[in-house]
Design an enzyme around this catalytic site. Sequence first.
Site, PDB file in Angstrom:
ATOM      1  CG  ASP A   1      40.405  40.860  44.704  1.00 14.84           C
ATOM      2  OD1 ASP A   1      39.615  40.818  43.752  1.00 14.84           O
ATOM      3  OD2 ASP A   1      41.610  40.538  44.624  1.00 14.84           O
TER       4      ASP A   1
ATOM      5  CG  ASP B   1      37.628  37.514  40.904  1.00 17.82           C
ATOM      6  OD1 ASP B   1      38.859  37.398  40.837  1.00 17.82           O
ATOM      7  OD2 ASP B   1      36.830  36.568  40.716  1.00 17.82           O
TER       8      ASP B   1
ATOM      9  CG  HIS C   1      46.539  36.510  42.658  1.00 17.47           C
ATOM     10  ND1 HIS C   1      46.199  37.656  41.973  1.00 17.47           N
ATOM     11  CD2 HIS C   1      45.411  35.780  42.734  1.00 17.47           C
ATOM     12  CE1 HIS C   1      44.923  37.623  41.659  1.00 17.47           C
ATOM     13  NE2 HIS C   1      44.415  36.496  42.113  1.00 17.47           N
ATOM     14  CG  ASP C   2      45.170  34.605  39.098  1.00 21.44           C
ATOM     15  OD1 ASP C   2      45.086  33.901  40.127  1.00 21.44           O
ATOM     16  OD2 ASP C   2      44.300  35.429  38.772  1.00 21.44           O
TER      17      ASP C   2
ATOM     18  CD  GLU D   1      25.501  57.414  46.571  1.00 22.13           C
ATOM     19  OE1 GLU D   1      25.504  57.320  47.817  1.00 22.13           O
ATOM     20  OE2 GLU D   1      24.751  56.730  45.833  1.00 22.13           O
TER      21      GLU D   1
END
Length: 539
Positions: free
Chosen positions: A100, A202, A332-333, A262
Amino acid sequence: MTTTLNWWKGGVIYQIYPRSFMDANGDGIGDLAGITSKLDYVASLGVDAIWLSPIFTSPMKDFGYDVSDYCDIDPMFGTLADFKALIDRAHELGLKVMIDQVISHSADSHPWFEESRQDKTNPKADWYVWSDPKPDGSPPNNWLSIFGGSAWKWDSRRLQYYLHNFLESQPDFNFHNPDVRKAHLENMRFWLDMGVDGFRLDTVNFYFHSEGLEDNPPVLPGEPKTMGAPHDNPYTYQRHVYDLSRPENLDFLKDMRAMMDEYPGTTTVGEIGDDFPLKRMAEYTSGGDKLHMAYTFDFLNKPHAPDYIRDVLKNMQEIVGDGWPCWALSNHDVVRSRTRWGANEDGEAYPLITLALILSLRGSVCLYQGEELGLPEADVPFERIQDPYGIPLWPVFKGRDGCRTPMVWDKSPLGGFSTVEPWLPVSKEQLPLSVAEQEANPDALLHKVRKLIHWRQQQPVLVNGELSQRDVDNAQLIALVREYQGERLLVVLNMTGESQQATVGNDIAAELQGHGFTSSLNGQTLTLPAYQAFFAKLS
Ligand code: NOJ
């Protein structure tokens, strides 16, 4: 598991919430060594990748979504060496590792913010969003924090307000400053060099704000509140025109993509919270020069009546075009999907058919830890609540702890998660659904989920194909056609608790087996028992 460079396209990503996955050092909080010890289990599900919620140094006021050092691991989770060991083990098992990146804001204890707040002239003065008060001393405009109250916090040292879209302790970066953009890309490169395969970004559309600091307009009476937040939250009363989704972000995402390119085989999935998320998803993921995927919220809030699902798919097709969604039922929210969508449904069959739905769509899929077990939302008593989002909005919105309780590995009182009482209580209701209990029961949901994921990964049409909807003469059923390299596959899903019939057409070439669902086809009449699915090759 796919090993191609674009493994992420149609891949399944297992989301781990590190605080609650496995506690190896017995402090009641999950850690990297704990995760590594459970990677065999994760790989056994047949998923392509793991996504770890934040593991970086943090004061943990938003449980890691407030970073104070972007290039180190929080001691609570372990060390950089532990993380390297985790990556190596995951790669041995054929799992990609995504982390994250929370770069829209930092923790207020980040040295950059500590320097920035000293005065208006220091080298980091312009790294965060600062503004003078209005003549009457009030905040510069009407922008709100998602977590409650004004998005502006007065700083009595610098004698200015700073912007925070989330907690006061999560100041927002000023992405208009090229040094900020450069620093973030360098930090991301640090992890790519260490071997990570991708990033979950996020609040990816919150990076830029309008430098004019104009007031956001209100949602007009009679218009829908479209922002993905609990509707009792005043944040949803505004149209977020000036505080997020600014056009400058597209150029930054192009710079980010050039860097990602890259490192072949790496990927990004952006979290987009917006009034018009599909429009934004199209902007951010089409063209192959910005994000690889964008996370969809469409199945993270509402219960899914068939009409709602059909609308979501129609809008996705019309608006997102060649962009690439990443579907999820839980994270998780939000309240776990078994409880949010499936409260009145069969607790075993429903999680499987909803998973079959997202595994049948065009896009990638995120599976949140415990979803493979069909875990219901945990009931966390008020005195154990930890989530700062839940506190100001209590009791209408109780925060996010109920989906963050420790993973249940066995049915012992602490669920095999830890040897001491964990940071959030282990849910007693979840214990009978633990991994050990389900492994031992050949009829358990876990085995069905495993079978379905493995089967689906063997169907290139389901992984990569284009999607269209097929009209059938029963509106309770969802019927989809996927098409890839000249092959066409029909999917029919019965997400109801009753048996359903429909006429499916005369172009069925062969029914597919091995996914674990039952159905019966008699001529062109398909009968699908409750919560069952049908897959067939079309001529
Ligand atoms: C979205 C994350 O998923 C959530 O957990 C967090 O609180 C906010 N962003 C702020 O970073």
